[in-house]
Design a protein around this motif. Structure first.
Motif, PDB file in Angstrom:
ATOM      1  N   UNK A  21       0.790  -1.359   0.138  1.00  0.00           N
ATOM      2  CA  UNK A  21      -0.055  -0.047  -0.055  1.00  0.00           C
ATOM      3  C   UNK A  21       0.737   1.189  -0.178  1.00  0.00           C
ATOM      4  N   UNK A  22       2.094   1.258   0.647  1.00  0.00           N
ATOM      5  CA  UNK A  22       2.828   2.516   0.607  1.00  0.00           C
ATOM      6  C   UNK A  22       3.535   2.433  -0.673  1.00  0.00           C
ATOM      7  N   UNK A  23       3.781   1.339  -1.161  1.00  0.00           N
ATOM      8  CA  UNK A  23       4.446   1.625  -2.695  1.00  0.00           C
ATOM      9  C   UNK A  23       3.457   2.225  -3.667  1.00  0.00           C
ATOM     10  N   UNK A  24       2.246   1.637  -3.491  1.00  0.00           N
ATOM     11  CA  UNK A  24       1.009   1.953  -4.542  1.00  0.00           C
ATOM     12  C   UNK A  24       0.650   3.367  -4.185  1.00  0.00           C
ATOM     13  N   UNK A  25       0.614   3.806  -2.919  1.00  0.00           N
ATOM     14  CA  UNK A  25      -0.040   5.152  -2.746  1.00  0.00           C
ATOM     15  C   UNK A  25       1.223   6.292  -3.383  1.00  0.00           C
ATOM     16  N   UNK A  26       2.462   5.919  -3.140  1.00  0.00           N
ATOM     17  CA  UNK A  26       3.400   6.797  -3.815  1.00  0.00           C
ATOM     18  C   UNK A  26       3.388   6.783  -5.178  1.00  0.00           C
ATOM     19  N   UNK A  27       3.133   5.805  -5.883  1.00  0.00           N
ATOM     20  CA  UNK A  27       3.043   5.719  -7.309  1.00  0.00           C
ATOM     21  C   UNK A  27       1.705   6.533  -7.762  1.00  0.00           C
ATOM     22  N   UNK A  28       0.534   6.290  -6.996  1.00  0.00           N
ATOM     23  CA  UNK A  28      -0.637   7.084  -7.399  1.00  0.00           C
ATOM     24  C   UNK A  28      -0.328   8.633  -7.311  1.00  0.00           C
ATOM     25  N   UNK A  29       0.175   9.044  -6.146  1.00  0.00           N
ATOM     26  CA  UNK A  29       0.572  10.215  -6.079  1.00  0.00           C
ATOM     27  C   UNK A  29       1.386  11.160  -6.858  1.00  0.00           C
ATOM     28  N   UNK A  30       2.703  10.282  -7.557  1.00  0.00           N
ATOM     29  CA  UNK A  30       3.495  10.779  -8.219  1.00  0.00           C
ATOM     30  C   UNK A  30       2.834  10.871  -9.856  1.00  0.00           C
ATOM     31  N   UNK A  31       2.185   9.791 -10.102  1.00  0.00           N
ATOM     32  CA  UNK A  31       1.381   9.717 -11.169  1.00  0.00           C
ATOM     33  C   UNK A  31       0.283  10.946 -11.578  1.00  0.00           C
ATOM     34  N   UNK A  32      -0.221  11.401 -10.305  1.00  0.00           N
ATOM     35  CA  UNK A  32      -1.278  12.484 -10.475  1.00  0.00           C
ATOM     36  C   UNK A  32      -0.655  13.808 -10.836  1.00  0.00           C
ATOM     37  N   UNK A  33       0.785  13.861 -10.365  1.00  0.00           N
ATOM     38  CA  UNK A  33       1.392  15.409 -10.295  1.00  0.00           C
ATOM     39  C   UNK A  33       1.406  15.906 -11.696  1.00  0.00           C
ATOM     40  N   UNK A  34       1.702  15.178 -12.746  1.00  0.00           N
ATOM     41  CA  UNK A  34       2.114  15.842 -14.064  1.00  0.00           C
ATOM     42  C   UNK A  34       3.309  16.891 -14.008  1.00  0.00           C
ATOM     43  N   UNK A  35       3.889  16.688 -13.135  1.00  0.00           N
ATOM     44  CA  UNK A  35       4.886  17.993 -13.163  1.00  0.00           C
ATOM     45  C   UNK A  35       5.711  17.670 -14.349  1.00  0.00           C
ATOM     46  N   UNK A  36       6.197  16.735 -14.727  1.00  0.00           N
ATOM     47  CA  UNK A  36       7.303  16.731 -15.935  1.00  0.00           C
ATOM     48  C   UNK A  36       6.346  16.996 -17.222  1.00  0.00           C
TER      49      UNK A  36
END
Length: 194
Positions: free
Chosen positions: A66-81
């Motif tokens: 769940x920790x790994x999944x949650x960070x992947x979800x947060x990072x994917x949602x940022x669209x920073x790049x």
């Protein structure tokens, strides 16, 4: 808090594991880590609790996944790049990272606090932070930062981490946007001044 306050969603075929991870994040976000049981996760996901045991084996495996999944979800949602490459705004991209799914952030803070009491979570928590620094490094490089990118990314993440905590404590979107715009100005100085 009752179990009915945890959002429930029946998983679709092929989404079982991800639905369980989402449910685990939601349970921890609403009940804290002590509320994370197979039964609570299964109820939130709308499945039998034996399915949770089948997918993860142990509660600690569920927590790590769940920790790994949650960070992947947060990072994917940022669209920073994506924002950097397409001329989008830095501030809006970072607001998306901060505000897209507050439950993910609450879950992650619960895990960070729990790692202080359970040393076995220190590694996954460190990996969580490094995944954010990696993502921000890529975004900063796309914005034109070339020197000490990881140091700048770690510093930027420290600011973002604090702003997320403020948001969770009730600071409004406008105040966060103003703070992020100041962060953006510092990043621009770094880019333009080297």
């Amino acid at each position: 808090m009752t179990a009915s306050t945890v959002p429930t969603a029946t998983p679709k075929y092929g989404e079982g594991r991800e639905a369980l991870l989402r449910a685990a994040v939601d349970v921890v976000a609403h009940k804290g880590l002590r509320g994370l049981t197979y039964r609570a996760v299964a109820e939130a996901a709308g499945v039998n609790n034996s399915l949770v045991a089948h997918h993860f084996g142990t509660r600690d495996s569920l927590i790590a996944a769940a920790m790994e999944w949650s960070s992947e979800q947060s990072i994917a949602s940022s669209r920073l790049r994506e924002a950097a490459e397409n001329g989008g705004t830095f501030t809006e991209a970072l607001l998306d990272l901060l505000l897209e799914d507050p439950g993910l952030q609450v879950f992650q803070y619960e895990m960070i606090l729990e790692a202080r009491r359970r040393p076995e979570l220190a590694g996954p928590v460190a990996a969580l932070y490094e995944s954010y620094v990696d993502a921000l490094s890529g975004g900063l490089e796309a914005f034109g930062i070339r020197d000490n990118v990881r140091v700048v990314a770690r510093t930027l993440f420290a600011a973002l981490d604090g702003l997320v905590m403020q948001y969770l404590a009730g600071v409004g979107r406008e105040e966060l946007a103003a703070a992020l715009e100041e962060v953006h100005q510092v990043v621009l100085l770094r880019r333009d001044g080297g």
